[in-house]
Write an enzyme that holds these catalytic residues in place. Sequence first.
Site, PDB file in Angstrom:
ATOM      1  N   THR A  23       0.833  -1.185   0.000  1.00  0.00           N
ATOM      2  CA  THR A  23       0.000   0.000   0.000  1.00  0.00           C
ATOM      3  C   THR A  23       0.877   1.246   0.000  1.00  0.00           C
ATOM      4  O   THR A  23       2.098   1.164   0.133  1.00  0.00           O
ATOM      5  CB  THR A  23      -0.986   0.020   1.184  1.00  0.00           C
ATOM      6  OG1 THR A  23      -2.004   0.988   0.928  1.00  0.00           O
ATOM      7  CG2 THR A  23      -0.279   0.360   2.481  1.00  0.00           C
ATOM      8  N   PHE A  24       0.207   2.398  -0.165  1.00  0.00           N
ATOM      9  CA  PHE A  24       0.901   3.677  -0.176  1.00  0.00           C
ATOM     10  C   PHE A  24       0.354   4.531   0.948  1.00  0.00           C
ATOM     11  O   PHE A  24      -0.860   4.570   1.191  1.00  0.00           O
ATOM     12  CB  PHE A  24       0.686   4.382  -1.517  1.00  0.00           C
ATOM     13  CG  PHE A  24       1.166   5.808  -1.509  1.00  0.00           C
ATOM     14  CD1 PHE A  24       0.265   6.858  -1.354  1.00  0.00           C
ATOM     15  CD2 PHE A  24       2.523   6.093  -1.618  1.00  0.00           C
ATOM     16  CE1 PHE A  24       0.703   8.177  -1.318  1.00  0.00           C
ATOM     17  CE2 PHE A  24       2.971   7.409  -1.579  1.00  0.00           C
ATOM     18  CZ  PHE A  24       2.072   8.451  -1.439  1.00  0.00           C
ATOM     19  N   HIS A  25       1.241   5.206   1.645  1.00  0.00           N
ATOM     20  CA  HIS A  25       0.842   6.199   2.643  1.00  0.00           C
ATOM     21  C   HIS A  25       1.447   7.524   2.235  1.00  0.00           C
ATOM     22  O   HIS A  25       2.577   7.570   1.744  1.00  0.00           O
ATOM     23  CB  HIS A  25       1.378   5.833   4.024  1.00  0.00           C
ATOM     24  CG  HIS A  25       0.862   4.537   4.551  1.00  0.00           C
ATOM     25  ND1 HIS A  25      -0.480   4.237   4.570  1.00  0.00           N
ATOM     26  CD2 HIS A  25       1.503   3.468   5.057  1.00  0.00           C
ATOM     27  CE1 HIS A  25      -0.633   3.029   5.072  1.00  0.00           C
ATOM     28  NE2 HIS A  25       0.545   2.531   5.374  1.00  0.00           N
TER      29      HIS A  25
ATOM     30  N   ALA B  69      -7.821   1.636   3.680  1.00  0.00           N
ATOM     31  CA  ALA B  69      -7.090   0.365   3.717  1.00  0.00           C
ATOM     32  C   ALA B  69      -6.781  -0.028   5.153  1.00  0.00           C
ATOM     33  O   ALA B  69      -6.696   0.819   6.042  1.00  0.00           O
ATOM     34  CB  ALA B  69      -5.798   0.482   2.919  1.00  0.00           C
TER      35      ALA B  69
ATOM     36  N   GLY C 245      -4.275  -2.771   7.573  1.00  0.00           N
ATOM     37  CA  GLY C 245      -3.206  -3.759   7.678  1.00  0.00           C
ATOM     38  C   GLY C 245      -2.808  -3.780   9.134  1.00  0.00           C
ATOM     39  O   GLY C 245      -2.445  -2.756   9.696  1.00  0.00           O
TER      40      GLY C 245
ATOM     41  N   CYS D 262      -2.980  -3.109  -2.620  1.00  0.00           N
ATOM     42  CA  CYS D 262      -3.514  -4.220  -1.849  1.00  0.00           C
ATOM     43  C   CYS D 262      -3.582  -5.509  -2.674  1.00  0.00           C
ATOM     44  O   CYS D 262      -4.315  -6.437  -2.336  1.00  0.00           O
ATOM     45  CB  CYS D 262      -4.894  -3.892  -1.269  1.00  0.00           C
ATOM     46  SG  CYS D 262      -4.908  -2.291  -0.421  1.00  0.00           S
TER      47      CYS D 262
END
Lengths: 165, 235
Positions: free
Chosen positions: B84-86, B147, B149, B178
């Site tokens: 994923t990207f933050h 998202a 996790g 994802c």
Amino acid sequence: MALTVWASSTANALRISCASKPHLPLAFSFSRCFSTVLDGLKYASSHEWVKHDGSVATIGITDHAQDHLGEVVFVELPEPGVPVSQGKGFGAVESVKATSDVNSPISGEVVEVNSKLTEAPGLINSSPYEEGWMIKVKPSSPSELESLMGSKEYTKFCEEEDASH
Amino acid sequence: MRGPVKLEVWKMGFVNYLDALKLQEKLVSDRKLCRIPDTLLSLQHPPTYTLGKRRTDHNLLIPASELKSIGAELHYTQRGGDITFHGPHQAILYPIISLREIGLGARNYVEKLESTMIELSSLYGVKACAGQKGETGVWVGERKIGAIGVRISHGITSHGLAFNIDPDLKYFKHIVPCGITDKEVTSLRRETSTVLPTEEVIHEQLISCFARLFGYNTVVWKENPSLSSDHEEIE
């Protein structure tokens, strides 16, 4: 095979005996006894089971645990030869985007791991006490088994844990 | 019946990913020893790609060596979930809570995290819902807005959720988000015609949704906490 049949019918008997407790309404007891607990195994408070068979102990997670986890999609297991300690993590499972550590109920050395779980992690959900076994360990302190819960104690433990929310 | 339950919220602003990870490890250890109450970190990260325990590198579509040129970092973690990207304008919550004390398993915990983001979305008239089987997260139609996790160790949670307020969605083009192909990523900005308040307000609303859904009746706010988290500060 015979032992399995005996264990299953014992589990059914446990379920039936739960439901017949007079102070519990039927719906309550059904949901509380929904998870299978097998006689003859020992249980840790972190929901792992251990079956001691002579010089080898087999370890996995319980039906209660797999139900609360959801569908298992990934299992991380140690290599044979690695030591495990009572109460310490030896691997992990992933379900619903959550990785959960799995702890060993006893100390010893890993002698075999269930390689089927790499391709079929869902065995933990469908067969937590049989095909979903995780590791086999040569116990270093067999007396540790005495500190674990038996089936009746573990059943009560699960009921109390589920009732707390 | 549960007694009074306290949540301590750390409003942290912008935090580097590794610093946040180190802090979480310390807090998980403290929570396990009951040195701290259930704690919630509220923050944002600089552009960061992260992978979960399964290390699904194949879902990173550009070479790792090129990440620096787009101003992003890459980190491998022990959380569940895929890549994923933050980044800026994405609200992150990292709950460090004891699931055993509130009697939740992983599945119920994750469902409540989904509900937190669904409730927040509804404040802006956005109808979001949980993913179908195997697609944990929060969706508006076929577009992913939030998202999840998580890592659970000895019953204590870390990592958590990421809700897209208005991040630069171009960063998501460099991954298969994802691990799910053919589905878009979206944001609150894109999905609502309501004028958005400041991000601080949205973060606080997200925290309130979390606190309500998890049954906390006391919320203690800690502004500008130090990353080094010594015990005197918490007192």
